[in-house]
Design a protein around this motif. Structure first.
Motif, PDB file in Angstrom:
ATOM      1  N   VAL A 177       0.818  -1.212   0.000  1.00 36.09           N
ATOM      2  CA  VAL A 177       0.000   0.000   0.000  1.00 36.09           C
ATOM      3  C   VAL A 177       0.849   1.257   0.000  1.00 36.09           C
ATOM      4  O   VAL A 177       0.579   2.215  -0.737  1.00 36.09           O
ATOM      5  CB  VAL A 177      -0.960  -0.012   1.208  1.00 36.09           C
ATOM      6  N   SER A 178       1.916   1.295   0.804  1.00 36.50           N
ATOM      7  CA  SER A 178       2.741   2.501   0.898  1.00 36.50           C
ATOM      8  C   SER A 178       3.432   2.807  -0.423  1.00 36.50           C
ATOM      9  O   SER A 178       3.566   3.969  -0.809  1.00 36.50           O
ATOM     10  CB  SER A 178       3.774   2.351   2.014  1.00 36.50           C
ATOM     11  N   GLU A 179       3.839   1.759  -1.144  1.00 34.86           N
ATOM     12  CA  GLU A 179       4.486   1.977  -2.437  1.00 34.86           C
ATOM     13  C   GLU A 179       3.487   2.510  -3.448  1.00 34.86           C
ATOM     14  O   GLU A 179       3.829   3.330  -4.316  1.00 34.86           O
ATOM     15  CB  GLU A 179       5.100   0.665  -2.932  1.00 34.86           C
ATOM     16  N   LEU A 180       2.240   2.075  -3.358  1.00 36.85           N
ATOM     17  CA  LEU A 180       1.198   2.569  -4.249  1.00 36.85           C
ATOM     18  C   LEU A 180       1.069   4.088  -4.137  1.00 36.85           C
ATOM     19  O   LEU A 180       0.973   4.798  -5.148  1.00 36.85           O
ATOM     20  CB  LEU A 180      -0.119   1.878  -3.893  1.00 36.85           C
ATOM     21  N   ILE A 181       1.102   4.608  -2.911  1.00 37.39           N
ATOM     22  CA  ILE A 181       1.002   6.060  -2.701  1.00 37.39           C
ATOM     23  C   ILE A 181       2.294   6.742  -3.128  1.00 37.39           C
ATOM     24  O   ILE A 181       2.276   7.818  -3.745  1.00 37.39           O
ATOM     25  CB  ILE A 181       0.708   6.381  -1.220  1.00 37.39           C
ATOM     26  N   ARG A 182       3.417   6.106  -2.824  1.00 40.42           N
ATOM     27  CA  ARG A 182       4.713   6.713  -3.133  1.00 40.42           C
ATOM     28  C   ARG A 182       4.889   6.901  -4.640  1.00 40.42           C
ATOM     29  O   ARG A 182       5.438   7.924  -5.086  1.00 40.42           O
ATOM     30  CB  ARG A 182       5.852   5.870  -2.573  1.00 40.42           C
ATOM     31  N   CYS A 192      -3.787  -4.318  -2.915  1.00 34.37           N
ATOM     32  CA  CYS A 192      -3.345  -3.665  -4.149  1.00 34.37           C
ATOM     33  C   CYS A 192      -3.994  -4.296  -5.375  1.00 34.37           C
ATOM     34  O   CYS A 192      -4.337  -3.602  -6.336  1.00 34.37           O
ATOM     35  CB  CYS A 192      -1.827  -3.720  -4.254  1.00 34.37           C
ATOM     36  N   THR A 193      -4.171  -5.621  -5.334  1.00 35.64           N
ATOM     37  CA  THR A 193      -4.833  -6.300  -6.448  1.00 35.64           C
ATOM     38  C   THR A 193      -6.266  -5.811  -6.592  1.00 35.64           C
ATOM     39  O   THR A 193      -6.731  -5.489  -7.698  1.00 35.64           O
ATOM     40  CB  THR A 193      -4.820  -7.819  -6.237  1.00 35.64           C
ATOM     41  N   SER A 194      -6.997  -5.752  -5.486  1.00 33.34           N
ATOM     42  CA  SER A 194      -8.396  -5.348  -5.542  1.00 33.34           C
ATOM     43  C   SER A 194      -8.542  -3.894  -5.969  1.00 33.34           C
ATOM     44  O   SER A 194      -9.417  -3.553  -6.771  1.00 33.34           O
ATOM     45  CB  SER A 194      -9.069  -5.569  -4.186  1.00 33.34           C
TER      46      SER A 194
END
Length: 638
Positions: free
Chosen positions: A17-22, A196-198
Motif C-alpha cells: 500500500v505505501s508503495e502505491l502512494i509513493r 493492491c490487487t483489488s
C-alpha cells in the motif's frame, strides 16, 4: 465447466500500500489526493509525508509489521490517512465507533491489539476497555486549520528520519471481522497483495484516472469504503472527498461543492438519495457524475432505473465481500452491456459455480458462487474448521447462490443461509423483494424467513410505504399473488417507518424476524387470544396504545407492528411513557418483544429502581395492591 476467467489486467503498480502512494507522489506530488468539507486539500506529496511521519512514530513506539493496531476514528480524512500509515508499519484493524463496551471488549481481545488509536471525545467505551485490558492508547488530534488528514499524535517525536522498510506483499495489512451468521465473528486477514490487487481491479473496471474524484459516503471501517472508494482512487492518482459519513440531506450540497465524477454506496443509501432528489433538481442538472456505483447488497432493478433516470448516468452494480477484499464481479461501463438484476462479469478473480459436492457446474445452472485470485484472503485466522468449509480445491465458497448466463454475466439468487426453506420449497427473498417493490405504494421492502411450527420457515416481509400513500396487508398480498406462486407470497407483512440495518447501512435478513419481535413459533396463525390489561400500568399503556394506533381494543400480548405500528408511532408511545411515568423507555423494546405486557414490566422495573433510592419501595407494593380505579387516580395525580 462453468468458469469465468478474470479480466486482462496491467501489471500492478506496486505490491504494498505505501508503495502505491509513493509512486503517485513521485510522479505528481502537487496533484490533489484528499479533500474534505471545510478543509484545505491534501496533495499526494503531503499525503506521502503524513504517512511516513505517522508510521515513524508508531515504529518508535515499538509497533512493527504484523502487530495489530485497532483504529476507532470517525469518518473523515484523518481516518483515511491513519489507515494508510498503519498499513505501512503494522496491521490496521478498523472498528466501528458506534460499538458498545461489550463489543469493544470482544474485538480488542480477539484481535490481541498492540495499541488503540482513538480521537478525544470519540468512542469512549473503547478507551475504557483498552485501559482495563492494559492496551496502550494513542490519541490523535486533528488539525482542522491545516490540510485535510493532518493530525498530531499524543506521542510526538522530533528529528526522526528513520526509513521504515516496505512490507512484503504477503504480509497482513488489514484485518476485518465478518458479520456472518455464527455467534462468533471470524477474523479475515488481508495482505498487501490482496489490497493492491483489488484496488487495481476496481480502477480498471471503472476506468478511473487522475481526472476522477470520488465522493465517499461509505464508512471507512468497512471494506467497501476502504478499498472501493479510497484505495482505488489513490491507485489511479485521482482525488477522494472524505465526508463525515452518509447524511442524505447533505449529499447534494457535497455534489455541488466538490463536483465528484462518481460515488459508491449501498442500495439503502441510493434510495435515501432518490427521496431527496425532487428538492435538488438544480444541483442535479449541473452535476459532473459520469457513473454511479452500487455494491455490498443487491440493487433492485427499479431503483437502478430511477437512479439512471434521475442523474442520466449509468449505474454500475458490483458484487463484493470482505473475503475477496471487496470486488469480485461488476457490470461494465458503456458501451459494454449492463444487465439489470445482474452483478456483471468477473472483475478480477476467476468466478465459477459449484454444486454441493464440490463440482463445477454448467452455464445456467444454479449453485454456489466460488472464486479464486490474488485478491482472495489466504484464509480465516486460527479457524481450521471455517477454512475447511470455505475452500474447496482452491476455490473460495462465497455462500451465495447464483448462475452464469450465456454471456457469463452473474445473477445472484440470494445467500444460501438466507434462502427460505418452506416445507422443502426453496424461496429466494430477493425475488419476492423485487415483486413487492413494483407495488406503487411501496418505497422499500425486505423479505425474510419467519419461524413456523409446521413448515419450518415461512415468508415474511417488512415494507416502508411512500410518503402520502397507503396500502393494506391484504392489498399487498393480492398484488403479490398476481406475480408469485402461492408459497412465495408473504404470510406476514409488517409496515415500518424504518427497517433495521447493520452498522454499514446494509439490510440484514438473517435474524430480522427476531429483531422485529416475531418470536411466535407460528406467525401465520390467527392473532393471539385477547388478554385484557389488568395492572395499573397495563391499563394506562393500553389506553396510550389505543390512542396512538387508533385501535379501540388491544390485548397485552398483541404485537405492536402487527397492529400497524411503525417507528414514528413507537416514538410517540416512548414520549407518552416518559410524560406519564417519568421513565425513559429504550426504543429497542419495539424490536425485541413489542407488547403491552413486556412494556409494563419494564416500566415497573424502572420505577422500582427509581423509587428505591428514595426509600419508597413499599409504596410500589401498596399501589399494586390498590384497585384499578384507585391506582389510576394516583397515576393521574402524578
Amino acid at each position: 465447466m462453468n468458469t469465468v476467467q478474470p479480466q486482462n489486467t496491467e501489471s500492478l503498480p506496486s505490491l504494498c500500500v505505501s508503495e502505491l502512494i509513493r509512486v503517485q507522489a513521485q510522479n505528481n506530488p502537487d496533484r490533489i489526493a484528499i479533500v474534505a468539507p471545510k478543509r484545505t486539500p491534501l496533495n499526494y506529496g503531503s499525503l506521502c509525508d503524513r504517512i511516513h511521519q505517522t508510521a515513524t512514530i508508531l515504529n518508535h513506539l515499538g509497533i512493527s509489521h504484523n502487530d495489530r493496531v485497532a483504529v476507532v476514528l470517525p469518518n473523515g480524512p484523518e481516518m483515511a490517512v491513519a489507515f494508510l500509515a498503519i498499513a505501512q508499519t503494522a496491521t490496521c484493524a478498523p472498528l466501528n465507533p458506534a460499538y458498545r463496551e461489550q463489543e469493544f471488549d470482544f474485538y480488542l481481545s480477539d484481535l490481541n491489539a498492540k495499541a488503540l488509536i482513538i480521537q478525544p471525545g470519540i468512542a469512549e467505551p473503547a478507551r475504557t476497555v483498552a485501559k482495563q485490558r492494559g492496551i496502550p492508547i494513542i490519541e490523535i488530534y486533528p488539525q482542522i486549520e491545516a490540510e485535510a488528514g493532518t493530525f498530531t499524535i499524543s506521542e510526538n517525536l522530533t528529528n526522526s528520519a528513520s526509513q521504515i522498510p516496505n512490507p512484503e506483499p504477503h504480509q497482513i495489512a488489514l484485518v476485518l471481522h465478518t458479520s456472518g451468521t455464527t455467534s462468533r465473528p471470524k477474523i479475515v486477514p488481508l495482505t498487501h497483495l490482496n489490497l493492491c490487487t483489488s484496488a487495481n481491479n476496481i480502477r480498471q473496471t471503472l476506468n478511473l484516472s487522475e481526472r476522477d474524484r470520488c465522493l465517499n459516503i461509505m464508512p471507512l471501517f468497512h471494506i467497501h469504503g476502504l478499498i472501493a472508494a479510497l484505495l482505488s482512487s489513490l491507485s489511479a492518482g485521482a482525488s477522494i472527498v472524505c465526508t463525515p459519513g452518509f447524511y442524505a440531506p447533505q449529499f447534494f450540497s457535497w455534489i455541488a461543492e466538490f463536483q465528484p465524477t462518481w460515488y459508491s454506496a449501498v442500495p439503502t443509501m441510493h434510495q435515501s438519495i432518490l427521496a431527496q432528489a425532487p428538492g435538488n433538481r438544480d444541483i442535479i442538472s449541473h452535476h459532473q457524475l459520469r457513473f454511479i456505483r452500487s455494491s455490498s447488497a443487491s440493487l433492485a432493478p427499479q431503483i437502478m432505473a430511477q437512479l439512471e433516470a434521475t442523474f442520466n448516468v449509468p449505474v454500475i452494480e458490483a458484487y463484493g465481500m470482505t473475503e475477496a477484499t471487496h470486488q469480485m464481479a461488476s457490470n461494465p461501463l458503456p458501451p459494454r452491456e449492463r444487465k439489470p438484476g445482474s452483478v456483471g462479469v468477473a472483475a478480477g478473480p476467476e468466478i465459477a459455480i459449484m454444486d454441493e459436492a464440490g463440482n463445477l457446474i454448467s452455464i445456467g445452472e444454479i449453485g454456489e458462487v466460488v472464486i479464486k485470485g490474488a485478491n482472495v484472503t489466504p484464509g480465516y485466522e486460527n479457524n481450521p474448521k471455517a477454512n475447511a468449509e470455505a475452500f474447496t480445491n482452491g476455490w473460495f465458497r462465497t455462500g451465495d447462490l447464483g448462475y452464469l448466463d450465456s454471456d457469463r454475466y452473474l445473477f445472484l439468487k440470494g445467500r444460501i443461509k438466507e434462502i427460505i426453506n418452506r416445507a422443502g420449497e426453496k424461496i429466494s427473498p430477493r425475488e419476492v423483494d423485487e415483486i413487492l417493490l413494483e407495488h406503487p405504494a411501496i418505497a422499500q421492502a425486505i423479505t425474510f424467513a419467519a419461524p413456523h411450527t409446521l413448515l419450518g420457515e415461512d415468508v415474511a416481509a417488512a415494507v416502508i410505504l411512500k410518503a402520502g400513500m397507503t396500502a393494506s396487508e391484504l392489498e399487498i398480498k393480492e398484488f403479490a399473488a398476481q406475480k408469485l406462486a402461492d408459497f412465495k407470497i408473504p404470510r406476514v407483512i409488517l409496515f415500518l417507518d424504518e427497517i433495521p440495518k447493520g452498522p454499514t447501512g446494509k439490510l440484514q435478513r438473517i435474524g430480522l424476524a427476531e429483531k422485529l419481535g416475531m418470536t411466535a413459533s407460528n406467525p401465520t396463525a390467527a392473532p393471539v387470544e385477547y388478554t385484557p390489561p389488568q395492572t395499573a400500568n397495563e391499563i394506562k399503556l393500553a389506553e396510550i396504545w389505543s390512542q396512538v394506533l387508533g385501535i379501540e381494543k388491544i390485548g397485552i400480548h398483541d404485537n405492536f407492528f402487527q397492529l400497524g405500528g411503525d417507528s414514528i408511532l413507537a416514538a410517540q408511545i416512548v414520549n407518552r411513557v416518559r410524560d406519564t411515568w417519568e421513565v425513559e423507555l429504550s426504543f429497542l423494546i419495539f424490536f425485541q418483544q413489542p407488547t403491552i405486557a413486556t412494556m409494563a414490566e419494564k416500566i415497573t422495573q424502572a420505577g422500582a429502581a427509581m423509587i428505591e433510592s428514595d426509600g419508597l419501595a413499599e409504596m410500589l407494593a401498596e399501589i399494586e395492591a390498590l384497585s384499578d380505579e384507585e391506582a389510576q387516580q394516583i397515576l393521574d395525580q402524578k
